[in-house]
Enzyme design. Structure first.
Site, PDB file in Angstrom:
ATOM      1  N   GLN A  94       0.249  -6.033  -7.016  1.00 51.50           N
ATOM      2  CA  GLN A  94      -0.252  -5.443  -5.780  1.00 51.50           C
ATOM      3  C   GLN A  94       0.819  -4.480  -5.287  1.00 51.50           C
ATOM      4  OE1 GLN A  94      -1.121  -8.146  -2.518  1.00 51.50           O
ATOM      5  NE2 GLN A  94      -2.108  -6.539  -1.335  1.00 51.50           N
ATOM      6  N   HIS A 100      -7.519  -4.964  -1.048  1.00 52.71           N
ATOM      7  CA  HIS A 100      -8.424  -4.026  -1.696  1.00 52.71           C
ATOM      8  C   HIS A 100      -8.923  -4.636  -2.997  1.00 52.71           C
ATOM      9  CE1 HIS A 100      -4.346  -3.078  -3.122  1.00 52.71           C
ATOM     10  NE2 HIS A 100      -4.888  -2.600  -4.231  1.00 52.71           N
TER      11      HIS A 100
END
Length: 114
Positions: A94, A100
Site C-alpha cells: 500500500q 482504495h
C-alpha cells in the site's frame, strides 16, 4: 479529508484523475500504472487509511464502495471476471494510505497473486 493525501486531493479537485465513475460517496479512476487491460481504483470520498478502518467508522460507505466496484466492473464490460484487491499496509505494497480497491480485469489472472 487529509491535507497531505493524494486521493483526497483528487476528491477535492486539486489533482486531475481519469474518472470513470462517481457517486455521492465514491470516486473511481484509471490507475496511472495499470497492471491489467482494465485497472481502476475505487475510493471513498471520506479519508480512512484502509478497508478495515472504513468498515469500522463508515460502514455505509464501505457498502457504497463495494457497490461502486460492481458498477465499474459492469461499466468496463468485465462481467463476473475481475479481481478486487485491497492492499493494507506497507508490507502489502500500500503506497497511498487512503483506502482504495484495485479493480483488475480484461485478461486471465494468475494464482498465487503475490
Amino acid at each position: 479529508m487529509s491535507d497531505d493525501c493524494l486521493f483526497c486531493a483528487m476528491v477535492g479537485g486539486q489533482v486531475q484523475a481519469d474518472v470513470v465513475h462517481e457517486t455521492d460517496t465514491t470516486l473511481a479512476f484509471r490507475d496511472i500504472n495499470p497492471q491489467a487491460p482494465t485497472h481502476v481504483l475505487v475510493i471513498p470520498k471520506v479519508h480512512q487509511p484502509n478497508f478495515a478502518a472504513l468498515a469500522q467508522h463508515e460502514p455505509g460507505v464501505a457498502v457504497d464502495l463495494v457497490n461502486a466496484v460492481a458498477a465499474v466492473a459492469a461499466q468496463e464490460g468485465l462481467g463476473e471476471n475481475y479481481r478486487l484487491v485491497f492492499n493494507t499496509g506497507p508490507d502489502a505494497h500500500q503506497t497511498v494510505f487512503h483506502v482504495h480497491g484495485h479493480v483488475l480485469g480484461g485478461r486471465p489472472m494468475g494464482w498465487p497473486p503475490g
